[in-house]
Scaffold this active site. Structure first.
Site, mmCIF file in Angstrom:
data_model
loop_
_atom_site.group_PDB
_atom_site.id
_atom_site.type_symbol
_atom_site.label_atom_id
_atom_site.label_comp_id
_atom_site.label_asym_id
_atom_site.label_seq_id
_atom_site.Cartn_x
_atom_site.Cartn_y
_atom_site.Cartn_z
ATOM 1 N N LYS A 1 5.872 93.491 56.370
ATOM 2 C CA LYS A 1 4.460 93.762 56.050
ATOM 3 C C LYS A 1 3.805 92.666 55.206
ATOM 4 O O LYS A 1 2.608 92.440 55.316
ATOM 5 C CB LYS A 1 4.314 95.111 55.360
ATOM 6 C CG LYS A 1 4.494 96.282 56.321
ATOM 7 C CD LYS A 1 4.056 97.583 55.694
ATOM 8 C CE LYS A 1 4.103 98.713 56.706
ATOM 9 N NZ LYS A 1 5.485 99.183 56.956
ATOM 10 N N GLU B 1 -4.857 102.533 52.493
ATOM 11 C CA GLU B 1 -4.114 103.755 52.256
ATOM 12 C C GLU B 1 -2.639 103.427 52.390
ATOM 13 O O GLU B 1 -2.268 102.393 52.944
ATOM 14 C CB GLU B 1 -4.486 104.828 53.276
ATOM 15 C CG GLU B 1 -3.842 104.660 54.650
ATOM 16 C CD GLU B 1 -4.408 103.497 55.452
ATOM 17 O OE1 GLU B 1 -5.540 103.055 55.128
ATOM 18 O OE2 GLU B 1 -3.730 103.027 56.388
ATOM 19 N N SER C 1 13.113 94.975 60.794
ATOM 20 C CA SER C 1 11.808 94.877 60.126
ATOM 21 C C SER C 1 11.859 95.049 58.617
ATOM 22 O O SER C 1 10.984 94.558 57.911
ATOM 23 C CB SER C 1 10.846 95.896 60.734
ATOM 24 O OG SER C 1 11.405 97.200 60.697
#
Ligand code: PLP
Length: 401
Positions: free
Chosen positions: A90, A112, A379
């Site tokens: 991310k 969020e 990931s």
């Protein structure tokens, strides 16, 4: 013909686009114009590349998992996004989004978060680049995810508790959206995956495609072969998967597999296999495969991996499914947890439960395609999941506190 999507209106086939109020559309147009300038600006690209290398620690390794390969019969490679600063992929798009926010003269980024992973990555990028950051989070999630809440606060971010409805992710999205509509001039809504109105699905994909670009050159250097035969990644919104797949889309010899969460069953509310069981609809300002009721309202979803439980999916995945370029399968909670322990014990790598879905599918694929090469996007790392796994599954795997 070379793959070249989205079109100028942000459509991937029939999916994507922008279904939002007029006042927000104006802001999205501004973001789009500036993003297209940034994309071609060598200074912007240079700054991002510098941060990827010296802050995130890129390129992340491509690791030949020989123990796993020997046991299951294919050559399995792991793209180690778990080794990035903050522990997952991310950070790749959060740095890009915050750099763009600065370029647009914004003072603050907002978003969020559910389990807190996107919140922590954005809080990190905002701290580094000197912007304020507000993260909207349901009160139920705040209680459940204390370590990430504390991390965000240490990083100087304001965690805004959301008290409406079920007090989880959906209400957090609604409240963040309301806050954005009130002040889209000084704030940027930094969306956490390849979802949302145009240009976010394209932008987040572009920022993440560093993953696939690195894999391409690493695989060739390490094996002497031009291309891997198979790529595997888990799909929540779909950003880590698009990052791995995108640079290979025109390489038609490469098979690509997106792995959705099959949860604990096939009933509504027991899974989040959007592409497998959904049908086209609109959510959060874009068109995609959607798990929905007969009125088009998003269904409730569930997965053991909180990063995968979204009722929609990236519009580009929706189109890649329809044109048959990517295959989508799903993996149950149980299969994912088995893979979590298998990778930990056989390779000494504790994967995020999200990534464990991709590992589980790679193991299945290895048995079907002996001798072939399989690159798995790992990931994220599983540190965030260890308490949950031990509390809920420890006994079954012979572990006691
Ligand atoms: C958030 C998250 C995901 C799911 O998001 P995508 O946009 O589908 O990539 C997958 N793995 C990890 C480790 C995550 O934190």
């Amino acid at each position: 013909m070379k793959y070249n999507l989205p079109d100028e209106n942000g459509f991937f086939g029939e999916y994507g686009g922008s279904f939002i109020p007029e006042e927000l559309q104006k802001i999205m147009n501004e973001i789009n114009v500036e993003y297209n300038k940034a994309r071609k600006d060598p200074e912007f690209q240079k700054e991002l590349a510098y941060l990827y290398q010296h802050y995130v620690g890129r390129p992340s390794p491509l690791f030949h998992a020989q123990n796993l390969s020997k046991k299951y019969g294919a050559e399995i490679y792991l793209k180690r996004e778990d080794l990035n600063h903050t522990g997952a992929h991310k950070i790749n798009h959060c740095l890009g989004e915050v750099l763009l926010a600065k370029r647009l003269g914004k003072k603050k980024v907002i978003a969020e978060t559910g389990a807190g992973q996107h919140g922590v990555a954005l809080a990190t990028a905002a701290a580094l680049l000197g912007l304020e950051c507000d993260i909207y989070m349901g009160e139920v999630d705040i209680a459940k995810e204390q370590p990430n809440v504390i991390r965000m606060k240490i990083l100087g971010t304001t965690v805004v508790p959301v008290k409406s409805g079920q007090r989880t992710l959906k209400e957090a999205v609604d409240e963040c959206f309301d806050a954005y509509v009130k002040d889209p001039v000084t704030q940027l809504y930094a969306i956490g995956s390849v979802v949302g109105p145009h240009p976010f699905p394209q932008m987040v994909r572009d920022f993440q495609s560093v993953v696939g670009t690195e894999v391409k050159s690493q695989f060739k250097t390490q094996t002497g072969q031009a291309l891997p035969q198979n790529l595997v990644a888990c799909v929540g919104g779909g950003s880590n998967a698009m990052g791995l797949f995108y640079p290979f889309i025109d390489d038609t010899s490469v098979n690509m597999y997106g792995v959705e969460p099959a949860g604990r069953g096939t009933a509504v509310g027991d899974h989040a296999s959007t592409i497998t069981y959904g049908k086209p609809g609109i959510i959060h300002g874009f068109k995609c495969y959607l798990l929905q009721d007969e009125n088009g309202a998003p269904s409730s979803v569930y997965s053991v991996a909180s990063g995968l439980d979204y009722p929609g999916v990236g519009p580009e995945h929706s189109n890649l499914k329809d044109i048959g370029r990517v295959n989508y399968f799903n993996i149950t909670d149980k299969e994912a947890i088995d893979a979590f322990f298998e990778l930990s014990r056989i390779e000494g790598i504790i994967p995020a439960i999200e990534s464990s879905h991709a590992v589980a599918y790679a193991i299945k694929l290895a048995k079907q395609k002996p001798g072939e090469s399989i690159v798995v996007n790992l990931s994220g790392r599983g540190d965030k999941d260890i308490d949950f796994v031990i509390d809920n599954y420890g006994k079954q795997y012979g572990i006691h506190r």
